[in-house]
Design a protein around this motif. Sequence first.
Motif, PDB file in Angstrom:
ATOM      1  N   GLY A 213       4.463  18.389   8.892  1.00 39.13           N
ATOM      2  CA  GLY A 213       5.185  18.823   7.705  1.00 39.13           C
ATOM      3  C   GLY A 213       5.515  20.301   7.735  1.00 39.13           C
ATOM      4  O   GLY A 213       6.579  20.727   7.254  1.00 39.13           O
ATOM      5  N   MET A 214       4.625  21.102   8.320  1.00 39.60           N
ATOM      6  CA  MET A 214       4.864  22.540   8.413  1.00 39.60           C
ATOM      7  C   MET A 214       6.057  22.842   9.317  1.00 39.60           C
ATOM      8  O   MET A 214       6.876  23.714   9.013  1.00 39.60           O
ATOM      9  CB  MET A 214       3.603  23.221   8.946  1.00 39.60           C
ATOM     10  CG  MET A 214       3.671  24.729   8.952  1.00 39.60           C
ATOM     11  SD  MET A 214       2.087  25.424   9.531  1.00 39.60           S
ATOM     12  CE  MET A 214       2.421  27.177   9.346  1.00 39.60           C
ATOM     13  N   LEU A 215       6.164  22.118  10.410  1.00 45.62           N
ATOM     14  CA  LEU A 215       7.307  22.313  11.312  1.00 45.62           C
ATOM     15  C   LEU A 215       8.620  21.929  10.627  1.00 45.62           C
ATOM     16  O   LEU A 215       9.630  22.619  10.760  1.00 45.62           O
ATOM     17  CB  LEU A 215       7.112  21.501  12.590  1.00 45.62           C
ATOM     18  CG  LEU A 215       6.015  21.994  13.536  1.00 45.62           C
ATOM     19  CD1 LEU A 215       5.791  20.990  14.660  1.00 45.62           C
ATOM     20  CD2 LEU A 215       6.375  23.364  14.105  1.00 45.62           C
ATOM     21  N   PHE A 239       3.592  30.845  14.562  1.00 45.69           N
ATOM     22  CA  PHE A 239       3.334  29.845  15.599  1.00 45.69           C
ATOM     23  C   PHE A 239       4.290  28.659  15.459  1.00 45.69           C
ATOM     24  O   PHE A 239       4.723  28.083  16.467  1.00 45.69           O
ATOM     25  CB  PHE A 239       1.886  29.373  15.528  1.00 45.69           C
ATOM     26  CG  PHE A 239       0.886  30.487  15.644  1.00 45.69           C
ATOM     27  CD1 PHE A 239       0.901  31.348  16.736  1.00 45.69           C
ATOM     28  CD2 PHE A 239      -0.056  30.707  14.651  1.00 45.69           C
ATOM     29  CE1 PHE A 239      -0.017  32.389  16.844  1.00 45.69           C
ATOM     30  CE2 PHE A 239      -0.972  31.733  14.746  1.00 45.69           C
ATOM     31  CZ  PHE A 239      -0.947  32.584  15.841  1.00 45.69           C
ATOM     32  N   ALA A 240       4.628  28.299  14.232  1.00 49.19           N
ATOM     33  CA  ALA A 240       5.614  27.239  14.027  1.00 49.19           C
ATOM     34  C   ALA A 240       6.958  27.663  14.596  1.00 49.19           C
ATOM     35  O   ALA A 240       7.651  26.867  15.255  1.00 49.19           O
ATOM     36  CB  ALA A 240       5.737  26.911  12.542  1.00 49.19           C
ATOM     37  N   THR A 247       8.683  28.378  22.967  1.00 51.85           N
ATOM     38  CA  THR A 247       7.865  29.325  23.722  1.00 51.85           C
ATOM     39  C   THR A 247       6.404  28.893  23.823  1.00 51.85           C
ATOM     40  O   THR A 247       5.656  29.448  24.619  1.00 51.85           O
ATOM     41  CB  THR A 247       7.944  30.739  23.102  1.00 51.85           C
ATOM     42  OG1 THR A 247       7.538  30.676  21.727  1.00 51.85           O
ATOM     43  CG2 THR A 247       9.366  31.273  23.185  1.00 51.85           C
ATOM     44  N   ILE A 248       5.975  27.925  22.994  1.00 46.33           N
ATOM     45  CA  ILE A 248       4.634  27.352  23.130  1.00 46.33           C
ATOM     46  C   ILE A 248       4.740  25.839  22.975  1.00 46.33           C
ATOM     47  O   ILE A 248       5.678  25.342  22.350  1.00 46.33           O
ATOM     48  CB  ILE A 248       3.629  27.908  22.093  1.00 46.33           C
ATOM     49  CG1 ILE A 248       4.082  27.609  20.657  1.00 46.33           C
ATOM     50  CG2 ILE A 248       3.413  29.405  22.297  1.00 46.33           C
ATOM     51  CD1 ILE A 248       3.060  28.009  19.591  1.00 46.33           C
ATOM     52  N   ASP A 249       3.773  25.101  23.531  1.00 49.46           N
ATOM     53  CA  ASP A 249       3.784  23.645  23.407  1.00 49.46           C
ATOM     54  C   ASP A 249       2.998  23.220  22.166  1.00 49.46           C
ATOM     55  O   ASP A 249       2.416  24.051  21.451  1.00 49.46           O
ATOM     56  CB  ASP A 249       3.245  22.975  24.665  1.00 49.46           C
ATOM     57  CG  ASP A 249       1.798  23.355  24.982  1.00 49.46           C
ATOM     58  OD1 ASP A 249       1.057  23.766  24.059  1.00 49.46           O
ATOM     59  OD2 ASP A 249       1.397  23.251  26.156  1.00 49.46           O
ATOM     60  N   THR A 252      -0.794  24.158  22.057  1.00 50.67           N
ATOM     61  CA  THR A 252      -0.990  25.587  21.801  1.00 50.67           C
ATOM     62  C   THR A 252      -0.702  25.910  20.345  1.00 50.67           C
ATOM     63  O   THR A 252      -1.414  26.712  19.717  1.00 50.67           O
ATOM     64  CB  THR A 252      -0.084  26.421  22.721  1.00 50.67           C
ATOM     65  OG1 THR A 252      -0.362  26.095  24.075  1.00 50.67           O
ATOM     66  CG2 THR A 252      -0.318  27.918  22.503  1.00 50.67           C
ATOM     67  N   PHE A 253       0.333  25.283  19.811  1.00 48.89           N
ATOM     68  CA  PHE A 253       0.671  25.499  18.398  1.00 48.89           C
ATOM     69  C   PHE A 253      -0.506  25.134  17.507  1.00 48.89           C
ATOM     70  O   PHE A 253      -0.921  25.915  16.643  1.00 48.89           O
ATOM     71  CB  PHE A 253       1.909  24.668  18.035  1.00 48.89           C
ATOM     72  CG  PHE A 253       2.161  24.534  16.557  1.00 48.89           C
ATOM     73  CD1 PHE A 253       2.213  25.654  15.734  1.00 48.89           C
ATOM     74  CD2 PHE A 253       2.347  23.282  15.981  1.00 48.89           C
ATOM     75  CE1 PHE A 253       2.443  25.528  14.366  1.00 48.89           C
ATOM     76  CE2 PHE A 253       2.581  23.145  14.623  1.00 48.89           C
ATOM     77  CZ  PHE A 253       2.623  24.276  13.814  1.00 48.89           C
ATOM     78  N   ILE A 254      -1.078  23.957  17.728  1.00 48.12           N
ATOM     79  CA  ILE A 254      -2.189  23.505  16.893  1.00 48.12           C
ATOM     80  C   ILE A 254      -3.414  24.410  17.071  1.00 48.12           C
ATOM     81  O   ILE A 254      -4.073  24.795  16.100  1.00 48.12           O
ATOM     82  CB  ILE A 254      -2.541  22.044  17.220  1.00 48.12           C
ATOM     83  CG1 ILE A 254      -1.383  21.123  16.821  1.00 48.12           C
ATOM     84  CG2 ILE A 254      -3.828  21.622  16.517  1.00 48.12           C
ATOM     85  CD1 ILE A 254      -1.550  19.683  17.269  1.00 48.12           C
ATOM     86  N   GLU A 255      -3.703  24.771  18.333  1.00 45.28           N
ATOM     87  CA  GLU A 255      -4.868  25.618  18.606  1.00 45.28           C
ATOM     88  C   GLU A 255      -4.722  26.989  17.953  1.00 45.28           C
ATOM     89  O   GLU A 255      -5.661  27.510  17.323  1.00 45.28           O
ATOM     90  CB  GLU A 255      -5.059  25.772  20.116  1.00 45.28           C
ATOM     91  CG  GLU A 255      -5.515  24.506  20.815  1.00 45.28           C
ATOM     92  CD  GLU A 255      -5.458  24.636  22.331  1.00 45.28           C
ATOM     93  OE1 GLU A 255      -5.134  25.756  22.809  1.00 45.28           O
ATOM     94  OE2 GLU A 255      -5.712  23.641  23.034  1.00 45.28           O
ATOM     95  N   GLN A 256      -3.530  27.589  18.087  1.00 44.20           N
ATOM     96  CA  GLN A 256      -3.329  28.921  17.524  1.00 44.20           C
ATOM     97  C   GLN A 256      -3.275  28.887  15.999  1.00 44.20           C
ATOM     98  O   GLN A 256      -3.762  29.811  15.341  1.00 44.20           O
ATOM     99  CB  GLN A 256      -2.039  29.543  18.088  1.00 44.20           C
ATOM    100  CG  GLN A 256      -2.145  29.874  19.570  1.00 44.20           C
ATOM    101  CD  GLN A 256      -0.901  30.547  20.106  1.00 44.20           C
ATOM    102  OE1 GLN A 256       0.202  30.430  19.537  1.00 44.20           O
ATOM    103  NE2 GLN A 256      -1.047  31.262  21.209  1.00 44.20           N
ATOM    104  N   LEU A 257      -2.718  27.818  15.454  1.00 41.07           N
ATOM    105  CA  LEU A 257      -2.675  27.680  14.000  1.00 41.07           C
ATOM    106  C   LEU A 257      -4.090  27.566  13.442  1.00 41.07           C
ATOM    107  O   LEU A 257      -4.437  28.238  12.458  1.00 41.07           O
ATOM    108  CB  LEU A 257      -1.848  26.453  13.614  1.00 41.07           C
ATOM    109  CG  LEU A 257      -1.611  26.226  12.124  1.00 41.07           C
ATOM    110  CD1 LEU A 257      -0.825  27.383  11.515  1.00 41.07           C
ATOM    111  CD2 LEU A 257      -0.868  24.900  11.901  1.00 41.07           C
TER     112      LEU A 257
END
Length: 296
Positions: A213-215, A239-240, A247-249, A252-257
């Motif tokens: 939903g955030m994306l 990150f989204a 630029t990120i998969d 990585t998006f979930i981990e950084q978020l």
Amino acid sequence: MILPVLGGPTGSGKTALTQVLDPKRFEIVSFDSRQVYRDLPVGTTAPSSQESSYIRHWLIGFLNADESLNASQFSIWARNAINDIRSRGKIPFLVGGTGFYLRAFLLGMYPVPNVPKETKDYVFELTLEEARQELFSKDPEALTSLSPQDGYRIKRALEVVLTGVLWSEVSKETVGGYLSECPDVQLIGHWLDWPRDILYDRINRRVTEITTGMLAETKEVVSRYGPDCPGLRTLGYNFALAFLNGTIDSNTFIEQLAQSHRNYAKRQITWFKKDPLLSPISFEAAVQLYTNIDKI
């Protein structure tokens, strides 16, 4: 005159606690500087329509993502909300994770000048080290009262200094504050305190629930207001944007978020521990306390 106040880090269950309150007696005044954006309910984990329909929430979802706000304006809106609630014989319940806004409203703020948008934009683009160095060159005394890692306050001080006013001077005392204006208020203040491992687990699970939903809302906001709008400066949206830009998969998006939310929770806890108006309380004890507030 009772004024219940509940702070807490992200993921600590502040909204969930509002759902056990009696809506005939209470209305919620939200002190969350990012849930104000109507375009970003998922990424800011704003109360759902069902939660808001159970008990009224003020200062939620009323700004567009291209609009900015500050603590001074927020305090005016909060006063108006509290006055409205009290005029109808109900109890305003202040709830939020933006500790600075809570403290500014209750205890007052430094008498800082208005900062032009171009100055805010300039400072926003600086790295923490660049901002620290520029502040040191213009008002070295200001840094003696600021943590070297407190990017928000260092940049805020620099904004003020760039208007021609020394932060070291205006930060000597606060003016205003709801508690000074209403000395009959009996403040009942706490912040939700969880064991750190449990809180982080709650945050991790929440992040997996909001990513899709955030994306979607990020794409929509970018199409309406562009990627540089104030709303997208909210925690995690960088990150989204990075994921949408390729630029990120997804992993990585979930981990950084998740990491950014855990780091933010840690900073919030540090803030609330130092707040003289709030004491720590468990979620279960808070439910017991606030649902029996007549006995206080």
